[in-house]
Design a protein around this motif. Sequence first.
Motif, PDB file in Angstrom:
ATOM      1  N   ILE A 135       0.842  -1.198   0.000  1.00  0.00           N
ATOM      2  CA  ILE A 135       0.000   0.000   0.000  1.00  0.00           C
ATOM      3  C   ILE A 135       0.878   1.249   0.000  1.00  0.00           C
ATOM      4  N   SER A 136       0.426   2.310  -0.656  1.00  0.00           N
ATOM      5  CA  SER A 136       1.078   3.617  -0.539  1.00  0.00           C
ATOM      6  C   SER A 136      -0.018   4.649  -0.283  1.00  0.00           C
ATOM      7  N   TYR A 137       0.369   5.805   0.218  1.00  0.00           N
ATOM      8  CA  TYR A 137      -0.631   6.805   0.616  1.00  0.00           C
ATOM      9  C   TYR A 137      -0.424   8.098  -0.158  1.00  0.00           C
ATOM     10  N   LYS A 138      -1.477   8.563  -0.792  1.00  0.00           N
ATOM     11  CA  LYS A 138      -1.410   9.835  -1.523  1.00  0.00           C
ATOM     12  C   LYS A 138      -2.730  10.592  -1.299  1.00  0.00           C
ATOM     13  N   PRO A 139      -2.836  11.240  -0.119  1.00  0.00           N
ATOM     14  CA  PRO A 139      -4.094  11.907   0.217  1.00  0.00           C
ATOM     15  C   PRO A 139      -4.464  12.987  -0.803  1.00  0.00           C
ATOM     16  N   ASP A 140      -5.735  13.080  -1.146  1.00  0.00           N
ATOM     17  CA  ASP A 140      -6.208  14.146  -2.030  1.00  0.00           C
ATOM     18  C   ASP A 140      -7.333  14.918  -1.337  1.00  0.00           C
ATOM     19  N   PHE A 141      -8.200  15.579  -2.099  1.00  0.00           N
ATOM     20  CA  PHE A 141      -9.241  16.438  -1.497  1.00  0.00           C
ATOM     21  C   PHE A 141     -10.173  15.658  -0.565  1.00  0.00           C
ATOM     22  N   ARG A 142     -10.235  14.348  -0.738  1.00  0.00           N
ATOM     23  CA  ARG A 142     -11.129  13.555   0.101  1.00  0.00           C
ATOM     24  C   ARG A 142     -10.635  13.460   1.553  1.00  0.00           C
ATOM     25  N   GLN A 143      -9.312  13.743   1.754  1.00  0.00           N
ATOM     26  CA  GLN A 143      -8.775  13.746   3.114  1.00  0.00           C
ATOM     27  C   GLN A 143      -9.517  14.773   3.991  1.00  0.00           C
ATOM     28  N   ASN A 144      -9.757  15.959   3.418  1.00  0.00           N
ATOM     29  CA  ASN A 144     -10.464  17.006   4.183  1.00  0.00           C
ATOM     30  C   ASN A 144     -11.882  16.577   4.540  1.00  0.00           C
ATOM     31  N   ILE A 145     -12.512  15.866   3.611  1.00  0.00           N
ATOM     32  CA  ILE A 145     -13.875  15.385   3.895  1.00  0.00           C
ATOM     33  C   ILE A 145     -13.813  14.386   5.057  1.00  0.00           C
ATOM     34  N   ALA A 146     -12.885  13.433   4.945  1.00  0.00           N
ATOM     35  CA  ALA A 146     -12.759  12.408   6.000  1.00  0.00           C
ATOM     36  C   ALA A 146     -12.434  13.050   7.351  1.00  0.00           C
ATOM     37  N   ASN A 147     -11.603  14.107   7.337  1.00  0.00           N
ATOM     38  CA  ASN A 147     -11.228  14.771   8.588  1.00  0.00           C
ATOM     39  C   ASN A 147     -12.432  15.404   9.285  1.00  0.00           C
ATOM     40  N   SER A 148     -13.480  15.671   8.515  1.00  0.00           N
ATOM     41  CA  SER A 148     -14.656  16.324   9.112  1.00  0.00           C
ATOM     42  C   SER A 148     -15.654  15.302   9.671  1.00  0.00           C
ATOM     43  N   TRP A 149     -15.368  14.026   9.527  1.00  0.00           N
ATOM     44  CA  TRP A 149     -16.318  12.992   9.951  1.00  0.00           C
ATOM     45  C   TRP A 149     -15.890  12.338  11.265  1.00  0.00           C
ATOM     46  N   PRO A 150     -16.832  11.694  11.960  1.00  0.00           N
ATOM     47  CA  PRO A 150     -16.498  11.015  13.219  1.00  0.00           C
ATOM     48  C   PRO A 150     -15.515   9.856  13.000  1.00  0.00           C
ATOM     49  N   LYS A 151     -14.896   9.436  14.110  1.00  0.00           N
ATOM     50  CA  LYS A 151     -14.027   8.241  14.079  1.00  0.00           C
ATOM     51  C   LYS A 151     -14.842   7.017  14.479  1.00  0.00           C
ATOM     52  N   SER A 152     -15.777   7.221  15.369  1.00  0.00           N
ATOM     53  CA  SER A 152     -16.656   6.108  15.776  1.00  0.00           C
ATOM     54  C   SER A 152     -18.003   6.687  16.200  1.00  0.00           C
ATOM     55  N   ILE A 153     -18.994   5.796  16.255  1.00  0.00           N
ATOM     56  CA  ILE A 153     -20.392   6.235  16.393  1.00  0.00           C
ATOM     57  C   ILE A 153     -21.046   5.566  17.601  1.00  0.00           C
ATOM     58  N   ASP A 154     -21.774   6.362  18.361  1.00  0.00           N
ATOM     59  CA  ASP A 154     -22.604   5.803  19.443  1.00  0.00           C
ATOM     60  C   ASP A 154     -23.997   5.524  18.868  1.00  0.00           C
ATOM     61  N   ASP A 155     -24.313   4.220  18.735  1.00  0.00           N
ATOM     62  CA  ASP A 155     -25.616   3.886  18.135  1.00  0.00           C
ATOM     63  C   ASP A 155     -26.566   3.289  19.178  1.00  0.00           C
ATOM     64  N   SER A 156     -26.463   3.783  20.430  1.00  0.00           N
ATOM     65  CA  SER A 156     -27.275   3.171  21.489  1.00  0.00           C
ATOM     66  C   SER A 156     -28.783   3.358  21.271  1.00  0.00           C
ATOM     67  N   SER A 157     -29.200   4.412  20.570  1.00  0.00           N
ATOM     68  CA  SER A 157     -30.654   4.567  20.313  1.00  0.00           C
ATOM     69  C   SER A 157     -31.156   3.416  19.458  1.00  0.00           C
ATOM     70  N   ALA A 158     -30.387   3.064  18.415  1.00  0.00           N
ATOM     71  CA  ALA A 158     -30.787   1.946  17.549  1.00  0.00           C
ATOM     72  C   ALA A 158     -30.771   0.640  18.346  1.00  0.00           C
ATOM     73  N   ARG A 159     -29.769   0.491  19.191  1.00  0.00           N
ATOM     74  CA  ARG A 159     -29.674  -0.744  20.001  1.00  0.00           C
ATOM     75  C   ARG A 159     -30.858  -0.835  20.966  1.00  0.00           C
ATOM     76  N   ASN A 160     -31.218   0.296  21.566  1.00  0.00           N
ATOM     77  CA  ASN A 160     -32.326   0.278  22.541  1.00  0.00           C
ATOM     78  C   ASN A 160     -33.688   0.154  21.872  1.00  0.00           C
ATOM     79  N   ASP A 161     -33.884   0.894  20.773  1.00  0.00           N
ATOM     80  CA  ASP A 161     -35.241   0.978  20.201  1.00  0.00           C
ATOM     81  C   ASP A 161     -35.617  -0.272  19.405  1.00  0.00           C
ATOM     82  N   TRP A 162     -34.686  -0.805  18.605  1.00  0.00           N
ATOM     83  CA  TRP A 162     -35.075  -1.970  17.776  1.00  0.00           C
ATOM     84  C   TRP A 162     -33.990  -3.045  17.766  1.00  0.00           C
TER      85      TRP A 162
END
Length: 317
Positions: A262-289
């Motif tokens: 593998i090699s790494y060549k970040p492009d404009f999508r890096q900025n998009i990814a940087n604006s997103w969470p690393k992990s998600i709390d989905d306890s509402s989905a776990r509790n409700d259904w």
Amino acid sequence: MINMILVIGAFGQLGTVLTEKLQVKWGLNRVIASDLVSKADFNGHFETLDATDFKALEQIVTKYKITEIYHLAAILSANGEKFPLHTWDVNMTSLFNVLEVARIHKVNKVFYPSSIAVFGDKIERVNTPQSPNLTPATVYGISKVSGEIWNNYYYNKYGLDVRSLRYPGVIGYQSLPGGGTTDYAVDIYHKAVKNESFECFLEATTKLPMIFMDDAIRATIELMDAPIEDINVRTSYNLSGMSFTPKELYHSIKKIYPDFKISYKPDFRQNIANSWPKSIDDSSARNDWEWKPAFDLDMMTELMIQKLKEYYNSITV
Ligand code: VAH
């Protein structure tokens, strides 16, 4: 009452797999697949549809007496940034058409895919909770937040039963994603199986929430099957599968292909990814259904590689 299902965007990454699942669940005659263009090898009912055309959508809904719509058509995060206003127009017009046609023709249920792209820089990026400040950094994310709010409005004002999930990056062997930021996590498997090296457009350490296709589809069906009184979130449910970086994914694949590079060549999508969470709390989905993912990274890698090997072998003989 007989259930008649319309899938919009049936040949996209999720639509391909979801349509097949719905055909198995309800029967071939109960599912109408639609997309911008037809596909020669598709088995089932198909209608050509541009979901930004209200009349065309309405015609299909009345012709088949549709009772349930899965609206999967959208321009994704990376492609969306190339033509922001066009993306807004397509994503919102198609949603308004679906909501209006569902309201007017008394469709029972609508499914709307939202995304982790709804989150922006005003959130806790680890274990991101259900309803923090939503200030998305992409026009795709803006359209998804707006879609969530409109769905909530239609539920409150008209009683339209719209249900929604905030999907993480979806990874499957059955179909390819088109124009998203999480696409790398599908492409990398194809390269490994073809014994090619992979150039990643994100940095090695960019952790993002992801989900295996089987889990994503099961979550969708479970949400749509849940009793109406269990659905407490009418914007969109956080949904979590797993979280990993490109480097962690690479090492998971290397357990099966030790020579993979593998090699790494970040492009404009890096900025998009940087604006997103690393992990998600989905306890509402776990509790409700009672949502619970089944696949972790290594389980997914094993199945992805096995299935893609079968696929590439079948087209080379
Ligand atoms: C994208 N796969 O990359 C989509 C998704 C998690 C983000 O909605 O744009």
